[in-house]
Write a protein that holds these residues in place. Structure first.
Motif, mmCIF file in Angstrom:
data_model
loop_
_atom_site.group_PDB
_atom_site.id
_atom_site.type_symbol
_atom_site.label_atom_id
_atom_site.label_comp_id
_atom_site.label_asym_id
_atom_site.label_seq_id
_atom_site.Cartn_x
_atom_site.Cartn_y
_atom_site.Cartn_z
ATOM 1 N N UNK A 19 54.428 93.473 91.172
ATOM 2 C CA UNK A 19 54.886 94.321 92.276
ATOM 3 C C UNK A 19 54.726 95.800 91.906
ATOM 4 N N UNK A 20 55.188 96.152 90.714
ATOM 5 C CA UNK A 20 55.126 97.550 90.283
ATOM 6 C C UNK A 20 53.698 98.009 89.990
ATOM 7 N N UNK A 21 52.805 97.093 89.629
ATOM 8 C CA UNK A 21 51.408 97.480 89.431
ATOM 9 C C UNK A 21 50.829 97.999 90.749
ATOM 10 N N UNK A 22 51.054 97.270 91.851
ATOM 11 C CA UNK A 22 50.557 97.746 93.147
ATOM 12 C C UNK A 22 51.173 99.102 93.500
ATOM 13 N N UNK A 23 52.499 99.202 93.389
ATOM 14 C CA UNK A 23 53.178 100.431 93.788
ATOM 15 C C UNK A 23 52.748 101.626 92.936
ATOM 16 N N UNK A 24 52.630 101.422 91.638
ATOM 17 C CA UNK A 24 52.312 102.526 90.734
ATOM 18 C C UNK A 24 50.868 102.974 90.883
ATOM 19 N N UNK A 25 49.930 102.050 90.968
ATOM 20 C CA UNK A 25 48.520 102.453 91.068
ATOM 21 C C UNK A 25 48.263 103.235 92.349
ATOM 22 N N UNK A 26 49.100 102.992 93.369
ATOM 23 C CA UNK A 26 48.929 103.661 94.653
ATOM 24 C C UNK A 26 49.908 104.806 94.867
ATOM 25 N N UNK A 66 50.678 104.873 83.010
ATOM 26 C CA UNK A 66 49.350 105.403 82.698
ATOM 27 C C UNK A 66 48.273 104.342 82.892
ATOM 28 N N UNK A 67 48.563 103.120 82.478
ATOM 29 C CA UNK A 67 47.603 102.030 82.637
ATOM 30 C C UNK A 67 47.348 101.746 84.116
ATOM 31 N N UNK A 68 48.401 101.675 84.908
ATOM 32 C CA UNK A 68 48.243 101.420 86.348
ATOM 33 C C UNK A 68 47.422 102.526 87.006
ATOM 34 N N UNK A 69 47.694 103.771 86.647
ATOM 35 C CA UNK A 69 46.941 104.892 87.225
ATOM 36 C C UNK A 69 45.466 104.845 86.830
ATOM 37 N N UNK A 70 45.161 104.291 85.662
ATOM 38 C CA UNK A 70 43.767 104.221 85.216
ATOM 39 C C UNK A 70 42.922 103.300 86.099
ATOM 40 N N UNK A 71 43.549 102.429 86.848
ATOM 41 C CA UNK A 71 42.831 101.531 87.761
ATOM 42 C C UNK A 71 42.458 102.236 89.067
#
Length: 121
Positions: A71-78, A100-105
């Motif tokens: 859930x947090x991967x979707x929210x953070x990357x966006x 930082x990892x999520x933003x790198x996507x």
């Protein structure tokens, strides 16, 4: 499909379509191309995150940690208003490293096509 990926998709539907639309219309189908990207990104994120996705670092206990991480991967990357960066849900060093990892996507924008399927832009 694993729990992380299911939670990621649930967050995507919620933020992009809204809870009211989901109740009325049901879940639209995800295009084959988008599903392949989602599965690839989620598997890669989990592999790179490793032990950072653990009960040791996650303070949120209303669902399994793996679900919350998806859930947090979707929210953070966006760059939504919540995600891994929230220190009350994720302890350091996981909070910063997962953000930082999520933003790198990179950000992922999706839309509902004329055929009723969801696609990435």
């Amino acid at each position: 499909m694993d729990a992380f990926t299911k939670a990621y998709i649930t967050a995507m539907f919620f933020t992009e379509l809204g809870e009211d639309n989901l109740k009325d219309a049901g879940l639209p189908e995800i295009s084959t191309e988008l599903m392949e990207k989602i599965e690839k990104d989620c598997a890669e994120f989990q592999a790179k995150a490793g032990e950072l996705i653990s009960d040791e670092f996650c303070h949120y206990k209303e669902c399994p940690t793996i679900d919350y991480a998806g859930h947090d991967f979707w929210l953070t990357r966006n760059h939504h208003g919540c995600g891994f960066w929230e220190k009350h849900d994720w302890a350091e060093p996981a909070s910063t490293k997962l953000t930082e990892l999520a933003h790198s996507f990179g950000q992922m924008d999706v839309y509902l096509g004329d055929d009723g399927k969801i696609y990435a832009m």
